[in-house]
Design a protein around this motif. Structure first.
Motif, PDB file in Angstrom:
ATOM      1  N   ALA A 201      19.661  26.017  41.100  1.00 25.25           N
ATOM      2  CA  ALA A 201      19.261  27.414  41.294  1.00 25.25           C
ATOM      3  C   ALA A 201      20.242  28.383  40.656  1.00 25.25           C
ATOM      4  CB  ALA A 201      19.127  27.708  42.787  1.00 25.25           C
ATOM      5  N   ARG A 202      21.481  27.987  40.523  1.00 22.94           N
ATOM      6  CA  ARG A 202      22.497  28.878  39.976  1.00 22.94           C
ATOM      7  C   ARG A 202      22.227  29.275  38.527  1.00 22.94           C
ATOM      8  NH1 ARG A 202      27.405  24.992  41.489  1.00 22.94           N
ATOM      9  NH2 ARG A 202      25.870  23.595  40.536  1.00 22.94           N
ATOM     10  N   ARG A 203      21.343  28.542  37.862  1.00 20.07           N
ATOM     11  CA  ARG A 203      20.977  28.870  36.485  1.00 20.07           C
ATOM     12  C   ARG A 203      19.519  29.315  36.370  1.00 20.07           C
ATOM     13  NH1 ARG A 203      24.778  27.487  32.754  1.00 20.07           N
ATOM     14  NH2 ARG A 203      23.241  27.805  31.102  1.00 20.07           N
ATOM     15  N   CYS A 204      18.823  29.369  37.474  1.00 20.65           N
ATOM     16  CA  CYS A 204      17.404  29.737  37.469  1.00 20.65           C
ATOM     17  C   CYS A 204      17.257  31.258  37.438  1.00 20.65           C
ATOM     18  CB  CYS A 204      16.726  29.159  38.710  1.00 20.65           C
ATOM     19  SG  CYS A 204      15.008  29.684  38.915  1.00 20.65           S
ATOM     20  N   ILE A 205      16.457  31.776  36.527  1.00 24.47           N
ATOM     21  CA  ILE A 205      16.301  33.219  36.398  1.00 24.47           C
ATOM     22  C   ILE A 205      15.661  33.830  37.633  1.00 24.47           C
ATOM     23  CG2 ILE A 205      15.135  35.039  35.074  1.00 24.47           C
ATOM     24  CD1 ILE A 205      15.627  33.412  32.567  1.00 24.47           C
ATOM     25  N   SER A 206      14.758  33.117  38.276  1.00 22.53           N
ATOM     26  CA  SER A 206      14.179  33.647  39.521  1.00 22.53           C
ATOM     27  C   SER A 206      15.274  33.839  40.567  1.00 22.53           C
ATOM     28  CB  SER A 206      13.098  32.711  40.047  1.00 22.53           C
ATOM     29  OG  SER A 206      11.933  32.814  39.268  1.00 22.53           O
ATOM     30  N   TYR A 207      16.152  32.859  40.696  1.00 21.72           N
ATOM     31  CA  TYR A 207      17.261  32.989  41.635  1.00 21.72           C
ATOM     32  C   TYR A 207      18.194  34.111  41.216  1.00 21.72           C
ATOM     33  CZ  TYR A 207      21.924  32.198  43.502  1.00 21.72           C
ATOM     34  OH  TYR A 207      23.155  32.388  44.070  1.00 21.72           O
ATOM     35  N   LEU A 208      18.569  34.161  39.951  1.00 22.05           N
ATOM     36  CA  LEU A 208      19.549  35.133  39.483  1.00 22.05           C
ATOM     37  C   LEU A 208      19.070  36.566  39.650  1.00 22.05           C
ATOM     38  CD1 LEU A 208      20.708  33.304  36.238  1.00 22.05           C
ATOM     39  CD2 LEU A 208      22.067  33.641  38.317  1.00 22.05           C
ATOM     40  N   THR A 209      17.776  36.811  39.439  1.00 18.39           N
ATOM     41  CA  THR A 209      17.268  38.176  39.506  1.00 18.39           C
ATOM     42  C   THR A 209      16.826  38.589  40.914  1.00 18.39           C
ATOM     43  OG1 THR A 209      15.059  37.393  38.858  1.00 18.39           O
ATOM     44  CG2 THR A 209      16.501  38.218  37.103  1.00 18.39           C
ATOM     45  N   ILE A 210      16.657  37.619  41.809  1.00 18.48           N
ATOM     46  CA  ILE A 210      16.154  37.945  43.147  1.00 18.48           C
ATOM     47  C   ILE A 210      17.178  37.649  44.234  1.00 18.48           C
ATOM     48  CG2 ILE A 210      14.371  37.423  44.862  1.00 18.48           C
ATOM     49  CD1 ILE A 210      12.488  36.781  42.504  1.00 18.48           C
ATOM     50  N   GLU A 211      17.739  36.462  44.244  1.00 14.66           N
ATOM     51  CA  GLU A 211      18.613  36.042  45.345  1.00 14.66           C
ATOM     52  C   GLU A 211      20.095  36.327  45.100  1.00 14.66           C
ATOM     53  OE1 GLU A 211      17.404  35.096  48.091  1.00 14.66           O
ATOM     54  OE2 GLU A 211      15.348  34.538  47.592  1.00 14.66           O
ATOM     55  N   HIS A 212      20.521  36.294  43.849  1.00 12.64           N
ATOM     56  CA  HIS A 212      21.954  36.400  43.544  1.00 12.64           C
ATOM     57  C   HIS A 212      22.454  37.827  43.737  1.00 12.64           C
ATOM     58  CE1 HIS A 212      25.731  35.239  41.608  1.00 12.64           C
ATOM     59  NE2 HIS A 212      25.696  36.424  41.014  1.00 12.64           N
ATOM     60  N   ARG A 213      23.498  37.972  44.508  1.00 16.34           N
ATOM     61  CA  ARG A 213      24.113  39.279  44.752  1.00 16.34           C
ATOM     62  C   ARG A 213      25.313  39.461  43.833  1.00 16.34           C
ATOM     63  NH1 ARG A 213      23.370  36.623  49.293  1.00 16.34           N
ATOM     64  NH2 ARG A 213      25.599  36.123  49.477  1.00 16.34           N
ATOM     65  N   GLY A 214      25.555  40.706  43.440  1.00 12.11           N
ATOM     66  CA  GLY A 214      26.699  40.990  42.589  1.00 12.11           C
ATOM     67  C   GLY A 214      26.417  40.697  41.131  1.00 12.11           C
ATOM     68  N   PRO A 215      27.430  40.786  40.283  1.00 12.58           N
ATOM     69  CA  PRO A 215      27.236  40.548  38.845  1.00 12.58           C
ATOM     70  C   PRO A 215      26.805  39.117  38.542  1.00 12.58           C
ATOM     71  CG  PRO A 215      29.312  41.693  39.277  1.00 12.58           C
ATOM     72  CD  PRO A 215      28.804  41.224  40.602  1.00 12.58           C
TER      73      PRO A 215
END
Length: 337
Positions: A201-215
């Protein structure tokens, strides 16, 4: 049947391998910032532990197939790409209402034959592994991209679950029909699949744009392109979509479209909330959303968007300010190239 496209039945104990896979996924850190996946793992990995009285899990599919090519927007550099599922009203609300109505009907039908029944309904917000349960109930199989695929529905459908104390007849689990195809793996812009049937998930765009907080890591920012909420690439290329059913729920019709990036960058908190009221986009908040918009501006190569980014270089949200400065610098680099 309340507008659902397919239904299947399985036992709560039908996914014994799920707990081990979940534990390995979390142990490898592939869940990223999604701490809720590590919490209550005992429930998430074992539906029987979540509600010991349950005897049957009823899995339901609701189609949201887009009537357009979801990849076409990726070439529109001044506009943002929003995942198909988020184009209309929030599916959590629509699906849960239907599940509750169906559940009430089930309880009433059981009461008429003097059989006591209880239910609990779940739509993607509880420690329930819907995709393995969907496969166990015969709705589809988890493809190489880890999403559920159906021979009758394609890839574009939501899942809902009704747990019940009724002991109902069970369906056979679906088997894998991916064969040698690896279209979903090859198209992923960030290489989020370490191997078939595995997701980081750390490289998944769905995760990065929705779940990931911060830069977002600077290495990954250019790979986001103009995707500002979610990513449909791996779903869109699945060959089984030639059998995709049409969505019947008008609430899923596209109303967000491909919005102008400069216009989105100018949204303050109140304007963001007003614009995305009733949409799943609203839940990530203005800061995370505008951060994504700024990454898309930086990736656009369009110098005319630079003022929109420069205006946010001192934004109170540190992630927004960081993304704005990155976008300005990236556009400057593009001009020099």
């Amino acid at each position: 049947m309340e507008g659902f496209s397919a239904v299947g039945f399985c036992a709560p104990s039908a996914i014994p391998e799920a707990a081990g896979r979940l534990a390995a996924f979390v142990a490898a850190g592939r869940h990223g910032q999604m701490g809720w996946m590590a919490e209550r793992m005992a429930w998430r990995g074992d539906p029987a532990a979540l509600w010991p009285e349950a005897r049957t899990v009823i899995m339901l599919a609701e189609v949201y197939s887009p009537g357009y090519d979801p990849l076409a927007v990726l070439a529109q550099k001044a506009r943002g790409a929003v995942s198909c599922y988020a184009q209309g009203r929030d599916y959590h609300d629509l699906v849960k209402k239907r599940l509750k109505r169906l559940g009430r009907w089930l309880i009433e039908a059981a009461r008429k034959v003097s059989v006591p029944a209880e239910i609990k309904v779940f739509v993607d917000t509880a420690p329930v592994m819907e995709k393995p349960l969907g496969q166990a109930a015969g709705l589809g199989w988890q493809g190489k991209h880890t999403n559920l695929v159906s021979r009758d529905l394609g890839s574009w459908f939501f899942l809902g679950a009704i747990f019940t104390t009724l002991d109902l007849p069970k369906d056979e689990a679906e088997t894998d029909h991916c064969g040698s195809c690896r279209a979903c793996l090859d198209i992923c812009p960030t290489g989020a699949f370490p191997a078939p049937y595995q997701l980081d998930a750390r490289r998944c765009i769905s995760y990065l744009t929705i779940e990931h907080r911060g830069p977002v890591d600077e290495e990954l920012r250019p790979l986001l392109g103009n995707r500002i909420y979610g990513c449909d690439d791996c779903l869109a290329v699945c060959p089984w979509n030639k059998f995709a059913a049409r969505a019947r729920e008008t609430g899923y019709a596209a109303r967000v479209g491909a919005p102008d990036l400069a216009e989105l960058a100018a949204l303050d908190d109140a304007a963001f909330r007003a614009r995305f009221a009733g949409s799943p986009i609203k839940r990530i908040g203005r800061g995370r959303f505008v951060r994504n918009v700024l990454y898309a501006i930086g990736n656009s190569g369009l110098s005319r968007l630079e003022p929109a980014a420069r205006a946010l270089c001192s934004d109170p949200d540190p992630a927004v300010a960081d993304a704005a400065s990155w976008a300005v610098a990236r556009l400057a680099d593009t001009r020099r190239d």
